[in-house]
Design an enzyme around this catalytic site. Structure first.
Site, PDB file in Angstrom:
ATOM      1  N   CYS A 178      23.137  77.218  35.859  1.00  0.00           N
ATOM      2  CA  CYS A 178      22.958  77.611  37.141  1.00  0.00           C
ATOM      3  C   CYS A 178      22.254  78.984  37.211  1.00  0.00           C
ATOM      4  O   CYS A 178      23.007  79.732  37.404  1.00  0.00           O
ATOM      5  CB  CYS A 178      24.320  77.687  37.864  1.00  0.00           C
ATOM      6  SG  CYS A 178      24.462  77.142  39.372  1.00  0.00           S
ATOM      7  N   GLU A 179      20.964  79.021  36.850  1.00  0.00           N
ATOM      8  CA  GLU A 179      20.099  80.384  36.860  1.00  0.00           C
ATOM      9  C   GLU A 179      18.669  79.900  36.621  1.00  0.00           C
ATOM     10  O   GLU A 179      18.556  79.336  35.715  1.00  0.00           O
ATOM     11  CB  GLU A 179      20.752  80.820  35.303  1.00  0.00           C
ATOM     12  CG  GLU A 179      20.168  82.032  34.833  1.00  0.00           C
ATOM     13  CD  GLU A 179      21.010  83.234  35.192  1.00  0.00           C
ATOM     14  OE1 GLU A 179      22.327  83.225  35.035  1.00  0.00           O
ATOM     15  OE2 GLU A 179      20.539  84.397  34.924  1.00  0.00           O
ATOM     16  N   TYR A 188      12.715  87.044  25.935  1.00  0.00           N
ATOM     17  CA  TYR A 188      11.414  87.702  25.588  1.00  0.00           C
ATOM     18  C   TYR A 188      10.021  86.787  25.980  1.00  0.00           C
ATOM     19  O   TYR A 188       9.044  87.109  25.445  1.00  0.00           O
ATOM     20  CB  TYR A 188      11.281  87.556  23.894  1.00  0.00           C
ATOM     21  CG  TYR A 188      12.596  87.816  23.200  1.00  0.00           C
ATOM     22  CD1 TYR A 188      12.992  89.178  23.272  1.00  0.00           C
ATOM     23  CD2 TYR A 188      13.053  86.963  22.423  1.00  0.00           C
ATOM     24  CE1 TYR A 188      14.151  89.526  22.710  1.00  0.00           C
ATOM     25  CE2 TYR A 188      14.279  87.273  21.678  1.00  0.00           C
ATOM     26  CZ  TYR A 188      14.951  88.684  21.867  1.00  0.00           C
ATOM     27  OH  TYR A 188      16.062  88.896  20.928  1.00  0.00           O
ATOM     28  N   GLY A 214      14.549  87.642   8.150  1.00  0.00           N
ATOM     29  CA  GLY A 214      15.485  86.724   8.505  1.00  0.00           C
ATOM     30  C   GLY A 214      14.869  85.601   9.251  1.00  0.00           C
ATOM     31  O   GLY A 214      14.796  84.374   8.547  1.00  0.00           O
TER      32      GLY A 214
HETATM   33  N1  LLP Z   1      16.168  94.168   9.254  1.00  0.00           N
HETATM   34  C1  LLP Z   1      16.599  94.650  10.412  1.00  0.00           C
HETATM   35  C2  LLP Z   1      17.074  96.104  10.643  1.00  0.00           C
HETATM   36  C3  LLP Z   1      16.438  94.072  11.517  1.00  0.00           C
HETATM   37  O1  LLP Z   1      16.739  94.690  12.701  1.00  0.00           O
HETATM   38  C4  LLP Z   1      15.999  92.724  11.719  1.00  0.00           C
HETATM   39  C5  LLP Z   1      15.938  92.127  13.124  1.00  0.00           C
HETATM   40  C6  LLP Z   1      15.594  92.011  10.479  1.00  0.00           C
HETATM   41  C7  LLP Z   1      15.771  92.787   9.411  1.00  0.00           C
HETATM   42  C8  LLP Z   1      15.293  90.728  10.422  1.00  0.00           C
HETATM   43  O2  LLP Z   1      13.932  90.722  11.035  1.00  0.00           O
HETATM   44  P1  LLP Z   1      13.487  89.241  11.202  1.00  0.00           P
HETATM   45  O3  LLP Z   1      12.724  88.978   9.740  1.00  0.00           O
HETATM   46  O4  LLP Z   1      14.210  88.116  11.376  1.00  0.00           O
HETATM   47  O5  LLP Z   1      12.134  89.130  12.215  1.00  0.00           O
HETATM   48  N2  LLP Z   1      16.679  88.112  18.467  1.00  0.00           N
HETATM   49  C9  LLP Z   1      15.278  88.348  18.259  1.00  0.00           C
HETATM   50  C10 LLP Z   1      14.622  89.319  17.090  1.00  0.00           C
HETATM   51  C11 LLP Z   1      15.471  90.669  17.075  1.00  0.00           C
HETATM   52  C12 LLP Z   1      15.714  90.954  15.508  1.00  0.00           C
HETATM   53  C13 LLP Z   1      16.364  92.132  15.302  1.00  0.00           C
HETATM   54  N3  LLP Z   1      16.243  92.548  14.182  1.00  0.00           N
HETATM   55  C14 LLP Z   1      14.436  87.184  18.440  1.00  0.00           C
HETATM   56  O6  LLP Z   1      14.880  86.408  18.664  1.00  0.00           O
HETATM   57  O7  LLP Z   1      13.093  87.331  18.174  1.00  0.00           O
END
Ligand code: LLP
Length: 431
Positions: free
Chosen positions: A361-362, A334, A292
């Protein structure tokens, strides 16, 4: 500069994809997400080519669209010919409306409702990535009602620690996701699946975590998963033909993050998959991964306008901008690190360490603390880099702040991929 789509113009302004960011801020207003379409396409091609070169035929990456979801990104992904990971009917619906075939979608998540499952089957979803026995029974029952046989992957937990932030590590036994191998529950689930008539098991899935720079966690999980495939085969006669190793390769948010060569990391994983499959004497499965962040993060930046600069002698300098946790909640969630540039004065030295504060406001609404930046004044444009993943997709309307638009740039084109929310959009659902 940290990414190759950034440079400084003769007038001292920061340029992104060869364009003056201060001029773009004037044209579209701020806050503003900008994305580099060609860089996204290039990164997808790196993954796709590496999969073709190093893994068995039919191995295709999926784009984990939770990182950035809107119709245009799905169009790009479909044009580039990779598959799509969705985690909700909202993402699936957006993908289908953008022209993605539901057949090429993998539906993830730890709690799909009956309504979600029915909707996805009606769309013709290619695979569910089933997360629990409850869900497996539900998919089987709904598939039976609809008189189809639904392909699924089973998500299991290999119990790997990827050494990343605990909120984005997901591969351990103690996780809300997947079924544990270690406890014997994953094997029991497979035995159960093989008794059901309306689902077909295509293979196994795991995901260890996010923002991972090393190939080791992937190699370790590949080894555990291949051993699991072998054990399942010995115990049941079922041989998995496909293995999904999840997403998670990292990106550079700050200079101290390593530069990552995705092709060679994928090659390292492939070498391990081949070596272990040979050792276990099982056929090398088709491999999938779901990047992702590494497909979109460094293709995005966010522009803000500075509203106030508050110096508190012997304390800190607060630079407040016209966005914040509503368009980028990642520091609040995070404590994620970001590189920030005073885009109006990008030729000046970063001589101040500031807290970049949002407008909510936080007190916790910050983009970052202790951020080196060239002295800022009201009206300056700030660029926060590497915001292409998990920014727009995690944006909210907290404090009834409208979400910014997404403008896509190529060398010779520039267009709005997502419009700015209006105040009327904010009240559109209110009765
Ligand atoms: N596959 C699964 C099953 C996942 O849970 C995730 C991410 C991905 C693929 C993609 O991961 P990536 O390649 O993007 O690292 N919101 C958080 C990240 C949470 C990711 C959750 N799952 C952030 O902003 O860092």
């Amino acid at each position: 500069m940290i990414h190759d789509n950034l440079n400084v113009a003769a007038n001292g302004h920061l340029c992104f994809v060869g364009r003056d960011t201060v001029a773009l801020a004037q044209k579209y207003g701020t806050p503003l997400y900008l994305m580099d379409e060609e860089k996204i396409r290039d990164r997808i091609r790196v993954y796709k080519k590496a999969f073709e070169d190093f893994f068995p035929e039919g191995s295709v990456p999926e784009y984990a669209s939770k990182a950035f979801s809107c119709k245009q990104i799905y169009r790009i992904v479909a044009e580039e010919g990779i598959n799509v990971d969705v985690v909700s009917v909202g993402e699936l619906y957006t993908a289908v409306k953008a022209g993605v075939s539901a057949k090429n979608c993998f539906y993830h998540g730890n709690n799909k409702t009956d309504a979600d499952i029915s909707f996805a089957i009606e769309q013709g979803i290619g695979h569910f990535v089933a997360d629990s026995l409850d869900e497996i029974y539900a998919i089987d029952a709904i598939a039976k009602q609809k008189e189809i046989i639904q392909p699924i992957f089973l998500r299991v937990t290999p119990d790997i620690d990827p050494h990343t932030h605990k909120k984005i590590a997901t591969g351990s036994v103690d996780s809300k996701f997947g079924i544990a191998i270690k406890t014997g529950q994953a094997l029991a689930a497979v035995k159960e699946i093989l008794t059901l008539n309306n689902i077909k098991l295509s293979g196994f899935h795991c995901h260890v975590g996010s923002q991972v720079f090393d190939s080791k966690p992937f190699c370790n999980s590949a080894e555990i998963m291949l051993e699991f495939i072998k054990e399942v085969n010995e115990q049941t006669g079922y041989m998995a033909k496909s293995l999904n190793l999840g997403g998670g390769f990292g990106v550079r948010y700050v200079e101290s993050d390593p530069v990552i060569d995705y092709r060679s990391k994928i090659k390292e994983v492939a070498d391990k998959v081949n070596e272990v499959s040979k050792k276990l004497q099982i056929p090398v499965p088709k491999i999938m991964m779901e990047p992702g962040r590494s497909l979109v993060a460094d293709s995005g930046i966010t522009l803000y306008t500075v509203g106030s600069v508050k110096e508190i002698p012997n304390y800190k300098t607060y630079v407040s901008v016209d966005g914040g946790m509503t368009d980028n909640p990642r520091y609040t969630l995070y404590e994620s690190k970001y590189t920030v540039i005073n885009a109006t004065n990008a030729d000046k030295e970063a001589d101040v360490k500031a807290v970049i504060a949002g407008r909510c406001c936080e007190s916790g609404d910050l983009i970052g603390e202790d951020i080196p930046i060239a002295k800022a004044r009201r009206g300056d444009i700030l660029a926060v880099l590497t915001t292409g993943a998990y920014n727009y997709s995690m944006a909210s309307n907290y404090n009834r702040v409208p979400r910014p638009p997404v403008v896509m740039l190529t060398k010779d084109n520039e267009y709005i991929a997502v419009k700015r929310e209006s105040l009327d959009d904010i009240i559109a659902l209110d009765e």
